[in-house]
Motif scaffolding. Structure first.
Motif, short mmCIF file in Angstrom:
data_model
loop_
_atom_site.label_atom_id
_atom_site.label_comp_id
_atom_site.label_asym_id
_atom_site.label_seq_id
_atom_site.Cartn_x
_atom_site.Cartn_y
_atom_site.Cartn_z
N VAL A 135 11.42 -25.41 12.12
CA VAL A 135 10.37 -24.67 11.42
C VAL A 135 9.94 -23.52 12.31
N ASP A 136 9.92 -22.32 11.76
CA ASP A 136 9.45 -21.13 12.48
C ASP A 136 8.26 -20.55 11.72
N ILE A 137 7.28 -20.05 12.48
CA ILE A 137 6.03 -19.56 11.87
C ILE A 137 5.87 -18.08 12.21
N TYR A 138 5.73 -17.27 11.17
CA TYR A 138 5.59 -15.83 11.36
C TYR A 138 4.14 -15.41 11.12
N THR A 139 3.60 -14.61 12.06
CA THR A 139 2.25 -14.08 11.94
C THR A 139 2.34 -12.57 11.74
N PRO A 140 2.06 -12.08 10.53
CA PRO A 140 2.21 -10.65 10.25
C PRO A 140 1.33 -9.76 11.12
N SER A 141 0.12 -10.22 11.43
CA SER A 141 -0.79 -9.36 12.19
C SER A 141 -0.24 -9.01 13.57
N GLY A 142 0.54 -9.91 14.14
CA GLY A 142 1.13 -9.64 15.45
C GLY A 142 2.61 -9.40 15.39
N ASN A 143 3.20 -9.44 14.17
CA ASN A 143 4.64 -9.29 13.99
C ASN A 143 5.40 -10.18 14.97
N SER A 144 5.04 -11.47 14.98
CA SER A 144 5.61 -12.39 15.97
C SER A 144 5.91 -13.74 15.33
N TRP A 145 6.84 -14.46 15.97
CA TRP A 145 7.24 -15.78 15.53
C TRP A 145 6.83 -16.82 16.57
N LEU A 162 0.83 -1.21 0.00
CA LEU A 162 0.00 0.00 0.00
C LEU A 162 0.86 1.26 0.00
N THR A 163 1.97 1.21 0.75
CA THR A 163 2.84 2.39 0.84
C THR A 163 4.03 2.32 -0.11
N GLY A 164 4.32 1.10 -0.60
CA GLY A 164 5.46 0.92 -1.48
C GLY A 164 6.78 1.07 -0.76
N ALA A 165 6.81 0.71 0.53
CA ALA A 165 8.03 0.89 1.32
C ALA A 165 8.31 -0.36 2.14
N TRP A 166 9.60 -0.58 2.42
CA TRP A 166 10.02 -1.69 3.28
C TRP A 166 10.03 -1.23 4.73
N THR A 167 9.57 -2.11 5.62
CA THR A 167 9.66 -1.84 7.06
C THR A 167 10.32 -3.04 7.73
N THR A 168 10.82 -2.86 8.91
CA THR A 168 11.51 -3.93 9.64
C THR A 168 10.53 -4.73 10.47
N GLY A 169 10.58 -6.07 10.32
CA GLY A 169 9.75 -6.96 11.12
C GLY A 169 10.57 -7.63 12.20
N ALA A 170 9.92 -8.46 12.99
CA ALA A 170 10.60 -9.19 14.07
C ALA A 170 11.65 -10.14 13.47
N ASP A 171 12.80 -10.26 14.14
CA ASP A 171 13.87 -11.14 13.67
C ASP A 171 13.43 -12.60 13.71
N ILE A 172 13.87 -13.37 12.72
CA ILE A 172 13.60 -14.80 12.70
C ILE A 172 14.34 -15.46 13.86
N PRO A 173 13.74 -16.40 14.59
CA PRO A 173 14.39 -16.99 15.77
C PRO A 173 15.66 -17.77 15.45
N THR A 174 15.71 -18.38 14.27
CA THR A 174 16.85 -19.22 13.92
C THR A 174 17.56 -18.65 12.71
#
Length: 267
Positions: A45-55, A4-16
């Motif tokens: 296996v790690d699972i990312y949920t965008p709505s909560g920005n969590s792994w 929507l904004t055409g921009a990159w943002t930082t998400g939560a780091d992957i655990p592994t």
């Protein structure tokens, strides 16, 4: 990347930390599997949920592998195939099966005999059955002790004759696949189950009565009111006007309000 904004943002780091991993979208989550941590091939296996920005941690793969192919089929599950393990090419493939989706549109209706429970069918190809849960508590947790029946797919209805009569009965249903995986529960629906029928028993007169004589007959209710939430009783009584001139009913002994409707008819 926000489309929507055409921009990159930082998400939560992957655990592994890993390279040569595989990633695939499953519903509203992203599954990241396998790869290499710089020393060893991984099965994590790690699972990312965008709505909560969590792994969250997922089920570990059977085989550690990197550089492999993945695919997801909603009717079957998540597939991992090939890649490299321990420096050698792999030909193995494994699947992570997911529980069925929660059944939709649960509805409970009652009549004088049973509670009819219905729901919409699930679409999974590996569906086995549905578990129906019943409780007298709203918002209940569907634990195994509350299962009243398993309905084999593709049936999507059940007539419950074992309800708790006269009180609010709450129902939920889950779907179970051929691997024994059970879905989250459906919506909850409730109904006040029908009350058992109650009957009147009249006393008898064991001797002949003279004209203009009066007499009393005992009226006994056959059936229990316990736990039935009975708010009132209504009864109809007919008598032979050629033999009985009038009827007067005393209801003072009843703790539940009673209405008697009576009428005379010629012998």
């Amino acid at each position: 990347f926000n489309t929507l904004t055409g921009a990159w943002t930082t998400g939560a780091d992957i655990p592994t930390a890993r390279t040569q991993l595989a990633a695939v979208t499953v519903g509203s989550s992203i599954y990241v599997a396998g790869g290499n941590d710089g020393t060893n091939d991984l099965a994590t296996v790690d699972i990312y949920t965008p709505s909560g920005n969590s792994w969250a941690a997922g089920d570990t793969m059977n085989t550690a592998r990197n550089g492999f192919g993945t695919g997801y089929l909603s009717q079957y599950g998540l597939y991992a195939a090939g890649g490299t393990g321990g420096g050698s090419p792999l030909i193995s493939m494994e699947m992570l099966n997911f529980p069925p989706s929660p059944p939709q549109n649960l509805n409970a209706d009652s009549n004088a005999v049973y509670v009819n429970v219905t729901w919409s069918p699930n679409s999974e190809n590996d569906l086995s059955c549905y578990n129906i849960y019943r409780s007298t508590a709203s918002g209940f947790n569907p634990v195994p002790s509350l299962v009243i029946v398993q309905v084999m797919a593709p049936d999507t209805s059940y007539k419950d004759y074992g309800f708790v009569d006269g009180v609010q009965n709450y129902y939920k249903v889950t779907a179970v696949d051929n691997y024994g995986l059970e879905s989250d529960p459906s919506n909850e629906d409730s109904v006040v189950a029908p009350v058992d029928n109650l009957a009147l028993a009249f006393g008898t007169i064991d001797q002949q009565r003279a004209p203009d004589d009066t007499f009393n007959l005992a009226i006994n209710v056959q059936g229990s009111f316990t736990g039935k939430n009975v708010f009132s009783l209504q009864y109809k009584i007919a008598f032979d006007s050629s033999q009985i001139e009038a009827v007067d009913i005393d209801t003072s002994g009843f703790t539940t309000p009673v209405t008697f409707e009576y009428y005379a008819q010629a012998g």
